[in-house]
Write an enzyme that holds these catalytic residues in place. Sequence first.
Site, PDB file in Angstrom:
ATOM      1  N   LYS A 146       1.669  -7.369  -6.312  1.00  0.00           N
ATOM      2  CA  LYS A 146       1.416  -5.914  -6.351  1.00  0.00           C
ATOM      3  C   LYS A 146       1.083  -5.497  -7.787  1.00  0.00           C
ATOM      4  CE  LYS A 146       4.098  -5.428  -2.184  1.00  0.00           C
ATOM      5  NZ  LYS A 146       4.981  -4.601  -1.333  1.00  0.00           N
ATOM      6  N   GLU A 200       3.325  -7.151   8.644  1.00  0.00           N
ATOM      7  CA  GLU A 200       4.246  -6.538   7.691  1.00  0.00           C
ATOM      8  C   GLU A 200       4.672  -5.166   8.207  1.00  0.00           C
ATOM      9  OE1 GLU A 200       3.690  -8.426   3.500  1.00  0.00           O
ATOM     10  OE2 GLU A 200       2.535  -6.587   3.634  1.00  0.00           O
ATOM     11  N   HIS A 226      -3.518  -4.231   3.217  1.00  0.00           N
ATOM     12  CA  HIS A 226      -2.080  -4.064   2.984  1.00  0.00           C
ATOM     13  C   HIS A 226      -1.705  -2.617   3.294  1.00  0.00           C
ATOM     14  CE1 HIS A 226       1.804  -3.832   1.067  1.00  0.00           C
ATOM     15  NE2 HIS A 226       1.838  -5.153   1.116  1.00  0.00           N
ATOM     16  N   GLY A 235       9.797  -3.715   0.858  1.00  0.00           N
ATOM     17  CA  GLY A 235      10.467  -3.228  -0.331  1.00  0.00           C
ATOM     18  C   GLY A 235      11.741  -2.450  -0.050  1.00  0.00           C
ATOM     19  N   GLU A 280       0.054  -0.585   1.821  1.00  0.00           N
ATOM     20  CA  GLU A 280      -0.013   0.315   0.658  1.00  0.00           C
ATOM     21  C   GLU A 280      -1.441   0.785   0.418  1.00  0.00           C
ATOM     22  OE1 GLU A 280       2.090  -2.356  -1.955  1.00  0.00           O
ATOM     23  OE2 GLU A 280       3.871  -2.064  -0.717  1.00  0.00           O
ATOM     24  N   ASN A 286       2.653 -11.757  -3.201  1.00  0.00           N
ATOM     25  CA  ASN A 286       1.861 -10.576  -3.542  1.00  0.00           C
ATOM     26  C   ASN A 286       2.576  -9.889  -4.696  1.00  0.00           C
ATOM     27  OD1 ASN A 286       0.505  -8.173  -3.723  1.00  0.00           O
ATOM     28  ND2 ASN A 286       1.085  -7.428  -1.678  1.00  0.00           N
ATOM     29  N   SER A 293      10.530  -7.805   2.881  1.00  0.00           N
ATOM     30  CA  SER A 293      11.876  -8.173   2.431  1.00  0.00           C
ATOM     31  C   SER A 293      12.259  -9.605   2.786  1.00  0.00           C
ATOM     32  CB  SER A 293      12.912  -7.174   2.962  1.00  0.00           C
ATOM     33  OG  SER A 293      12.641  -5.882   2.453  1.00  0.00           O
TER      34      SER A 293
HETATM   35  P1  13P Z   1       8.638  -7.082  -0.156  1.00  0.00           P
HETATM   36  O1  13P Z   1       8.808  -8.567   0.021  1.00  0.00           O
HETATM   37  O2  13P Z   1       8.936  -6.610  -1.549  1.00  0.00           O
HETATM   38  O3  13P Z   1       9.342  -6.308   0.900  1.00  0.00           O
HETATM   39  O4  13P Z   1       7.063  -6.791   0.043  1.00  0.00           O
HETATM   40  C1  13P Z   1       6.420  -7.299   1.149  1.00  0.00           C
HETATM   41  C2  13P Z   1       4.974  -7.078   0.972  1.00  0.00           C
HETATM   42  O5  13P Z   1       4.493  -5.964   1.057  1.00  0.00           O
HETATM   43  C3  13P Z   1       4.127  -8.247   0.664  1.00  0.00           C
HETATM   44  O6  13P Z   1       2.778  -7.932   0.763  1.00  0.00           O
END
Ligand code: 13P
Length: 248
Positions: free
Chosen positions: A10, A167, A96, A173, A98, A8, A211
């Site tokens: 982002k 997740e 997601h 992150g 976010e 992803n 992560s």
């Molecule tokens: P990270 O791997 O940067 O923690 O992000 C995970 C994520 O949100 C994938 O959709």
Amino acid sequence: MKKLVVGNWKMHGSRASNAELIQGLLASDLATTAPRADVAVCPPFVYLADVAAALQGSAIGVGSQDISVQAQGAYTGEVAGPMLRDVGATYAIVGHSERRSYHAESDQLVADKARAALSHGLIPIVCVGETLAEREAGQTEAVVGRQLQAVIDTLGADLARIVVAYEPVWAIGTGKTASPEQAQAVHASLRAQLKSARSEAAVVPLLYGGSVKPDNAAQLFAQPDIDGGLIGGAALKAADFAAIARAA
Ligand code: 13P
């Protein structure tokens, strides 16, 4: 079951940096050896067509980071399933954290997006996950269970056609990964919920995200109910993403 590893991206990238990343992916063993894992990347909408074209003929698939519930019409700023298919997408991430938190997406909207993806021939990757406060309050399974239940109730007989990504919000992150045991426990509960809703949904791939890095991927993927990963930051480095896919 074949594992699935999805990157992803982002809201990262540019034409120049995407070209470099794709070149790295195509030069890695992801594209050259018979892949034991399915692999896909999800760039921002605006780059999706370019990335799909660049990866065409490789073993690496492409997905979107979101999808409209509508098929077309006066919905300014939205992107519809048929458009995503048209430019070469196979997957659509929905729900997601976010988007749930910054765009106030409800459990029902996320479920409707999953249904829209399926109805346009895309595989929805439905994200679920608890916040740190919810985990500390002992609500993890209740929260992810509620998020998944909306999808179960909405999809009915199509439930077995989705992918689910667990997740934990506190692991995204932050560099804090759920331990393999923590992730496995939640995956086992998601698996049980899917199976009790529809026996054929027991095989729905369950990805872990939060992560995931080259040095922790193998341990996570070794868990019985972890069928792959949804990778954020590490998906922006070709060598790291290839190493994670290799761990799968
Ligand atoms: P990270 O791997 O940067 O923690 O992000 C995970 C994520 O949100 C994938 O959709």
